[in-house]
Design an enzyme around this catalytic site. Sequence first.
Site, mmCIF file in Angstrom:
data_model
loop_
_atom_site.group_PDB
_atom_site.id
_atom_site.type_symbol
_atom_site.label_atom_id
_atom_site.label_comp_id
_atom_site.label_asym_id
_atom_site.label_seq_id
_atom_site.Cartn_x
_atom_site.Cartn_y
_atom_site.Cartn_z
ATOM 1 N N ASP A 44 0.783 -1.233 0.000
ATOM 2 C CA ASP A 44 0.000 0.000 0.000
ATOM 3 C C ASP A 44 0.821 1.293 0.000
ATOM 4 O O ASP A 44 1.763 1.432 0.782
ATOM 5 C CB ASP A 44 -0.882 0.060 1.243
ATOM 6 C CG ASP A 44 -1.790 -1.147 1.398
ATOM 7 O OD1 ASP A 44 -1.734 -2.055 0.555
ATOM 8 O OD2 ASP A 44 -2.557 -1.168 2.373
ATOM 9 N N TRP A 68 5.410 -10.708 1.673
ATOM 10 C CA TRP A 68 4.989 -9.901 2.817
ATOM 11 C C TRP A 68 5.669 -10.349 4.101
ATOM 12 O O TRP A 68 5.841 -11.529 4.358
ATOM 13 C CB TRP A 68 3.471 -10.005 2.940
ATOM 14 C CG TRP A 68 2.828 -9.047 3.885
ATOM 15 C CD1 TRP A 68 2.339 -7.807 3.588
ATOM 16 C CD2 TRP A 68 2.583 -9.255 5.280
ATOM 17 N NE1 TRP A 68 1.805 -7.218 4.717
ATOM 18 C CE2 TRP A 68 1.944 -8.090 5.777
ATOM 19 C CE3 TRP A 68 2.845 -10.289 6.166
ATOM 20 C CZ2 TRP A 68 1.562 -7.942 7.101
ATOM 21 C CZ3 TRP A 68 2.479 -10.152 7.498
ATOM 22 C CH2 TRP A 68 1.834 -8.986 7.945
ATOM 23 N N GLU A 222 -10.866 -1.615 3.733
ATOM 24 C CA GLU A 222 -9.536 -1.132 4.069
ATOM 25 C C GLU A 222 -9.283 0.224 3.411
ATOM 26 O O GLU A 222 -9.993 0.657 2.510
ATOM 27 C CB GLU A 222 -8.462 -2.132 3.613
ATOM 28 C CG GLU A 222 -8.517 -3.475 4.325
ATOM 29 C CD GLU A 222 -7.321 -4.351 4.016
ATOM 30 O OE1 GLU A 222 -6.714 -4.855 4.975
ATOM 31 O OE2 GLU A 222 -6.998 -4.535 2.824
ATOM 32 N N TRP A 305 -3.646 -8.897 -3.897
ATOM 33 C CA TRP A 305 -3.493 -9.915 -2.867
ATOM 34 C C TRP A 305 -3.894 -11.295 -3.390
ATOM 35 O O TRP A 305 -4.662 -11.410 -4.340
ATOM 36 C CB TRP A 305 -4.361 -9.583 -1.648
ATOM 37 C CG TRP A 305 -3.918 -8.369 -0.908
ATOM 38 C CD1 TRP A 305 -4.579 -7.186 -0.803
ATOM 39 C CD2 TRP A 305 -2.712 -8.214 -0.156
ATOM 40 N NE1 TRP A 305 -3.866 -6.297 -0.034
ATOM 41 C CE2 TRP A 305 -2.715 -6.908 0.371
ATOM 42 C CE3 TRP A 305 -1.621 -9.051 0.123
ATOM 43 C CZ2 TRP A 305 -1.664 -6.419 1.163
ATOM 44 C CZ3 TRP A 305 -0.596 -8.563 0.913
ATOM 45 C CH2 TRP A 305 -0.614 -7.260 1.426
#
Length: 492
Positions: A44, A68, A222, A305
């Site tokens: 992000d 990640w 989100e 994702w």
Amino acid sequence: MNLTEKRKDTIEQANHFIAQSKHQVNQQYRHQYHLMAPIGWINDPNGFIFFQGAYHLFYQYYPYDSQWGPMHWGHAKSTDMIHWEHLPVALAPDQWYDKDGCFSGSALEKDGLLYLMYTGHRIEEGKTYQTQCIAMSKDGIHFEKLENNPVIGESILGKEGSIHDFRDPKVFVHGETYFAVVATKTEHDRGRILLFSSEDCINWQFYSVLLEGDASQGIMWECPDLFHLDGKDVLILSPIQIEKNGYEYHNISSTMACIGKMDWQTGKLEVETSHEIDFGLDFYAPQTTLGADNQRIMIAWMQMWARTLPTHVLGHRWAGSMTLPRTLHVRNERLVQEPFAQIHDALDLQLNEEQIIVNEHPIVYRRVIEDNTYLRLVIQLNEAREFTFTLAGLQLSYSYDKEALTLSRENVGHVISGDEQPILTQRTIQTPLIEDCLTLEIFRDTSSIEVFISGQETITTTFYEEEKNKDLIFSATGNAIIQQLDIGQVIV
């Protein structure tokens, strides 16, 4: 070791690793004019702001692997958002409240200082806890976390949301009050956006439930961002597992613009219309800022994702990048995007042709597609049922009957699969012709393509060629006329 020493040590470790290891990154699929991290994983965009004469963009960052991990904040700055200067890591997980990650957030200038508001992420006995925290900087490069962090914790949140899913603050000023929109969820797994207020950007209180989703709108929202634009109030957010609606929301994680009117007395947004922001396969977590000329600019993570990432699988030691910056407007009750104006200053146009008649016999332009190719097409389609062209192996096709444009990466290079079933390899967008014409502005950069459609919609997609395909091929059912074809390159 005291808190300041620990903070410094963790950030120095990250910066030392980056400096020592970045030359090991495989350059095969690296972009030329999109922002990427020097090495490692990026997601992000965070803290997007124009500060002290430059655009600063922070981002979710794990430098130690191409997947990640415990989130840091990477940092870069630019005057044109094409040429980026990498700066030292701004935040690292080094406190009890953010020991498992400094999650997404935003930036605000106050009294000449740069404030970062972010989510502290920690895991205790298998449970996640998320709180909102602040770091401050005098020079916009070196940051100190507040000693009284977190500034919004469980006591302020109360029963308005879940402390286990409570993240992504976007801070802004309205009138003389500081506000922050923060994402959470209900006990029934519905998205909920909360609004908090402060008089000094340090001491916060709950203000309102800004907006809540229904059962069809995903299990969590989100990355909220609230702003006023062209006479409307706009809330952008990123819903997880929102239900498909026609051509909209086919990705496992999507983006949505809610357009309406804020009631600042109640802190509620009255939504008049909503829609997906981008119709590609790789666009998530957009964030906006006000630019140097007071225009509203948006940038997003150019990845998705729950999908395979070829650069990770191939051991290239990096994954993810940012989109081009886009200038926003509200037109006809929709949030529309245009390429940030300064990118046109970097164009080198090499070919211009007009009135090209296209039918079932393919027209081939040999070896005109490079890693940094720019295309602009104006196509008259009132005498064609379908128009198709391929570049870099990608196929774009427009159906006159369905008034729909489709972009497919199905036959391009490395297979990208994810949680969507069946495997999602293409997206389609409803886009009626304007005066019988379809206008496309296309930016290709090594392993990505961004398509701007008739000044209204966008498609953003990544792809990874195994062999370079430099041909541009046009065909049509019926007769299509390319009224204008510009081919060039983005020079950096």
